[in-house]
Design a protein around this motif. Sequence first.
Motif, short mmCIF file in Angstrom:
data_model
loop_
_atom_site.label_atom_id
_atom_site.label_comp_id
_atom_site.label_asym_id
_atom_site.label_seq_id
_atom_site.Cartn_x
_atom_site.Cartn_y
_atom_site.Cartn_z
N LYS A 91 -0.25 1.37 -9.35
CA LYS A 91 -0.72 2.37 -9.38
C LYS A 91 -0.45 3.63 -8.37
O LYS A 91 -0.29 3.21 -7.09
CB LYS A 91 -2.46 2.43 -9.55
N ILE A 92 -0.29 4.69 -8.61
CA ILE A 92 -0.14 5.85 -7.45
C ILE A 92 -1.09 6.88 -7.81
O ILE A 92 -1.01 7.61 -8.66
CB ILE A 92 1.44 6.46 -7.96
N GLY A 104 -2.77 4.28 -3.44
CA GLY A 104 -2.20 3.46 -4.53
C GLY A 104 -1.75 1.94 -3.85
O GLY A 104 -1.67 1.95 -2.82
N SER A 105 -1.10 1.46 -4.80
CA SER A 105 -0.59 0.24 -4.45
C SER A 105 0.67 -0.11 -5.56
O SER A 105 0.74 0.20 -6.70
CB SER A 105 -1.37 -1.04 -4.24
N LEU A 106 1.76 -0.84 -4.87
CA LEU A 106 2.77 -1.03 -5.88
C LEU A 106 3.32 -2.53 -5.61
O LEU A 106 3.16 -3.00 -4.50
CB LEU A 106 3.90 -0.02 -5.81
N THR A 107 3.91 -2.99 -6.66
CA THR A 107 4.79 -4.06 -6.50
C THR A 107 6.13 -3.96 -6.85
O THR A 107 6.49 -3.16 -7.56
CB THR A 107 4.12 -5.29 -7.40
N ALA A 108 7.12 -4.51 -6.13
CA ALA A 108 8.54 -4.13 -6.40
C ALA A 108 9.13 -4.87 -7.56
O ALA A 108 9.96 -4.34 -8.16
CB ALA A 108 9.48 -4.58 -5.33
N ALA A 109 8.92 -6.41 -7.66
CA ALA A 109 9.33 -7.07 -8.75
C ALA A 109 8.63 -7.87 -9.76
O ALA A 109 8.22 -8.84 -8.85
CB ALA A 109 10.56 -7.87 -8.29
N PRO A 110 8.10 -7.55 -10.73
CA PRO A 110 8.37 -6.39 -11.24
C PRO A 110 7.61 -5.24 -10.74
O PRO A 110 6.59 -5.36 -10.22
CB PRO A 110 8.01 -6.82 -12.88
N VAL A 115 6.38 16.45 -23.42
CA VAL A 115 5.82 17.60 -22.62
C VAL A 115 6.97 18.06 -21.72
O VAL A 115 7.36 19.24 -21.09
CB VAL A 115 4.35 17.52 -21.93
N GLY A 116 7.57 16.93 -20.87
CA GLY A 116 8.54 17.15 -19.96
C GLY A 116 8.87 15.77 -19.36
O GLY A 116 8.78 14.87 -19.77
N THR A 117 9.35 15.97 -17.84
CA THR A 117 9.49 14.72 -17.31
C THR A 117 8.95 14.69 -15.94
O THR A 117 8.48 15.97 -15.43
CB THR A 117 11.12 14.65 -16.95
N ALA A 118 8.81 13.52 -15.26
CA ALA A 118 8.32 13.55 -13.95
C ALA A 118 9.27 12.72 -13.10
O ALA A 118 10.01 11.80 -13.50
CB ALA A 118 6.95 12.81 -14.05
N ASP A 119 9.42 13.17 -11.82
CA ASP A 119 9.86 12.44 -10.79
C ASP A 119 9.07 11.89 -9.63
O ASP A 119 8.11 12.97 -9.12
CB ASP A 119 11.23 13.19 -10.11
N THR A 120 8.98 10.84 -9.26
CA THR A 120 7.81 10.33 -8.25
C THR A 120 8.50 9.71 -7.28
O THR A 120 9.69 8.89 -7.54
CB THR A 120 6.98 9.44 -8.87
N ALA A 121 8.16 9.81 -5.92
CA ALA A 121 8.56 9.42 -4.71
C ALA A 121 7.68 8.87 -3.84
O ALA A 121 7.24 9.46 -2.88
CB ALA A 121 9.65 10.28 -3.74
N PRO A 122 6.67 7.67 -4.01
CA PRO A 122 5.75 7.29 -3.23
C PRO A 122 6.46 6.64 -1.96
O PRO A 122 7.61 5.91 -2.22
CB PRO A 122 4.97 6.49 -4.07
N ARG A 123 5.69 6.82 -0.76
CA ARG A 123 6.09 6.17 0.62
C ARG A 123 5.27 4.93 0.78
O ARG A 123 3.92 5.03 0.58
CB ARG A 123 6.27 7.17 1.31
N PHE A 124 5.80 3.82 1.20
CA PHE A 124 4.98 2.61 1.87
C PHE A 124 4.39 2.97 3.22
O PHE A 124 5.28 3.70 3.95
CB PHE A 124 5.67 1.44 1.51
N ALA A 144 0.89 -1.04 0.09
CA ALA A 144 0.18 -0.07 -0.04
C ALA A 144 0.89 1.48 0.05
O ALA A 144 1.90 1.32 0.72
CB ALA A 144 -0.70 0.10 1.32
N VAL A 145 0.59 2.34 -0.77
CA VAL A 145 1.25 3.46 -0.94
C VAL A 145 0.46 4.39 0.31
O VAL A 145 -0.56 4.72 0.12
CB VAL A 145 0.92 4.09 -2.29
N LYS A 146 1.33 5.12 0.84
CA LYS A 146 0.63 5.93 2.03
C LYS A 146 0.91 7.46 2.05
O LYS A 146 0.23 8.13 2.60
CB LYS A 146 1.32 5.54 3.43
#
Length: 196
Positions: free
Chosen positions: A93-94, A83-89, A187-196, A30-32
Amino acid sequence: MTRTAVAAATVVAALAIAAPTASAAPKPVAVKGGHTSVTVAPAVAGALLSNGIAPIVTTPGKPSLTKVGGKATLKATYPVTGGSLTAAPLGGKILHKGGLKFTNVFNGKSLAVKDFTIDLNKAQLTGRVAGTKTRVPVFKLDLSKATVKVDKHGAKATHVILKLTPEAAGALNTTLKTKVFSAGLKVGTADTAPRF
């Protein structure tokens, strides 16, 4: 060994081989919280402004000015809300709050998208058209030059290239009565840093 015994042994062997594969399936985390920043390419920012198109960051997104290659441009930072993430692979979604409103200052036409979602499984960023329940793909995510790091506290992806989708380009041109947007525009670039 009888045929029945051979069949039974085959099934047991198959289950033994399949079991580790099943248990190795990626477990969603889970993304917090966290944040995502979008930096508009200076050339794109210049082209928009010279054609009377003003990009406005909507709350709780925060606008700021930055420099890329010595040239001033717009940067927008949005809070990650879930959202939620899986690490490998890496997948999942964020979710975000805030958005972008594009206004044509020459004719007063505008179009806003909000509540961005980064969908890593489909390599796209979607947004909800303000005032509707319609969600559209806004950017295609190009990870070819991105740097991705994942640890137990969160993930970080930098220099994700944002390419305008045909759907977004068509909607912006039609609504704003302009021809400045094109499918595949970087259009540009994105940097994302979701925390668990």
